[in-house]
Scaffold this motif. Sequence first.
Motif, short mmCIF file in Angstrom:
data_model
loop_
_atom_site.label_atom_id
_atom_site.label_comp_id
_atom_site.label_asym_id
_atom_site.label_seq_id
_atom_site.Cartn_x
_atom_site.Cartn_y
_atom_site.Cartn_z
N ALA A 49 -8.08 -1.45 -1.65
CA ALA A 49 -7.63 -0.21 -2.28
C ALA A 49 -8.22 -0.12 -3.68
O ALA A 49 -8.53 -1.14 -4.31
CB ALA A 49 -6.10 -0.18 -2.36
N ASP A 86 -0.96 4.06 5.41
CA ASP A 86 -2.00 4.98 4.92
C ASP A 86 -2.51 5.79 6.11
O ASP A 86 -3.62 5.57 6.59
CB ASP A 86 -3.13 4.17 4.27
N VAL A 127 0.85 -1.20 0.00
CA VAL A 127 0.00 0.00 0.00
C VAL A 127 0.88 1.24 0.00
O VAL A 127 0.67 2.18 -0.78
CB VAL A 127 -0.94 0.01 1.22
N THR A 154 -7.38 3.58 1.76
CA THR A 154 -7.67 2.16 1.95
C THR A 154 -8.55 1.90 3.17
O THR A 154 -8.62 2.71 4.10
CB THR A 154 -6.37 1.36 2.13
#
Length: 339
Positions: free
Chosen positions: A254, A114, A81, A120
């Motif tokens: 995501a 994140d 991510v 996400t």
Amino acid sequence: MKTFFAALFCGMMLAAAALAEGRLHIYTWGEYTSPELIEKFSALHGVEVTIDEYDSNETMLARVRGGGSGFDIVVPGDYAVRTMIEEGLLAETRPDLMPNFANVDPDHVGVYWDPGRRFTVPWTVGFTGYAVDGRAWEGETGSLALLFDPPAELRGRIAMLDDMVSVIHAAERHLDVPRCTANPDDLRRVRDLLLAARPHWRSFGADSINRLASGEAAVAMTWSGSAVVLREQLPKTRFVFTPGPMEAFSDSIAVLRDAPNLENARLFQNFVMDPANAALTAEFAGYATAITGAGAHMSEDLRAAPELNPPADVVAEFVPPCAPEVIAMYNAIWTELRR
């Protein structure tokens, strides 16, 4: 001000739900998505969902980096991510403003991959370790030595994950060197350990746990959720929590920046933050969830599963992406290992 925008965003979500139609294309790990969850989402929103599968974060990244993949949703691990946000691959969908965001465990909001959850939503939480077939081995466990310096009875009966980062990090933990080390001496020790262990390993693959189920292997490097599912078939299988920092991971839902069905992807993000829906994922995949209230919808067997309840002395370690120069050295080690 944030409250105003959250209310506005909720209104937009409700309007999108009322108008939803068309498709949603999910690219995710194999055997990871509850059919009941997908059927429920499709019936609720009138969206046709298709699923393609991958076996590693690296495979997924290679597929989507060029753009135009046609996928809407991907399910990357935490370090992936971070990489995808830095490379501009993800849409900033603002889950933090969605109606169901209040259900996210506060400990999983300010995460390194994140911060604040602008891209996400949590999907699963687990550990990477190894499982042992108790019918084949009743000796000592609890050390990574069982993977890297196994006793004679287990040599040739070990199935490893085909996951460069997890395998190398496990070797670093066994040698007690820092994760993502750039020290040449440390990396030489890691390389030597892996090459010495390689003859004792039967296979590499995302399906390492299946090697245990078939009896081909007695030990399998695997994920905690896979061990939960396997234990239902082989009650004597046990997932081993090792001393010292242990690899923890959190996969997330995501949305790709070029998602063809962006609004449907947003609807899915909000949908999976509902506790009852998060429980469907947990029950199917065998992993813990970061959605509060999901436990009330889960079976007692899963809530009590030892794989989901590590000992108090286990230290969970989420490792951010290594520097590019370190990954380059990892790649060199991995290429030599897999020849």
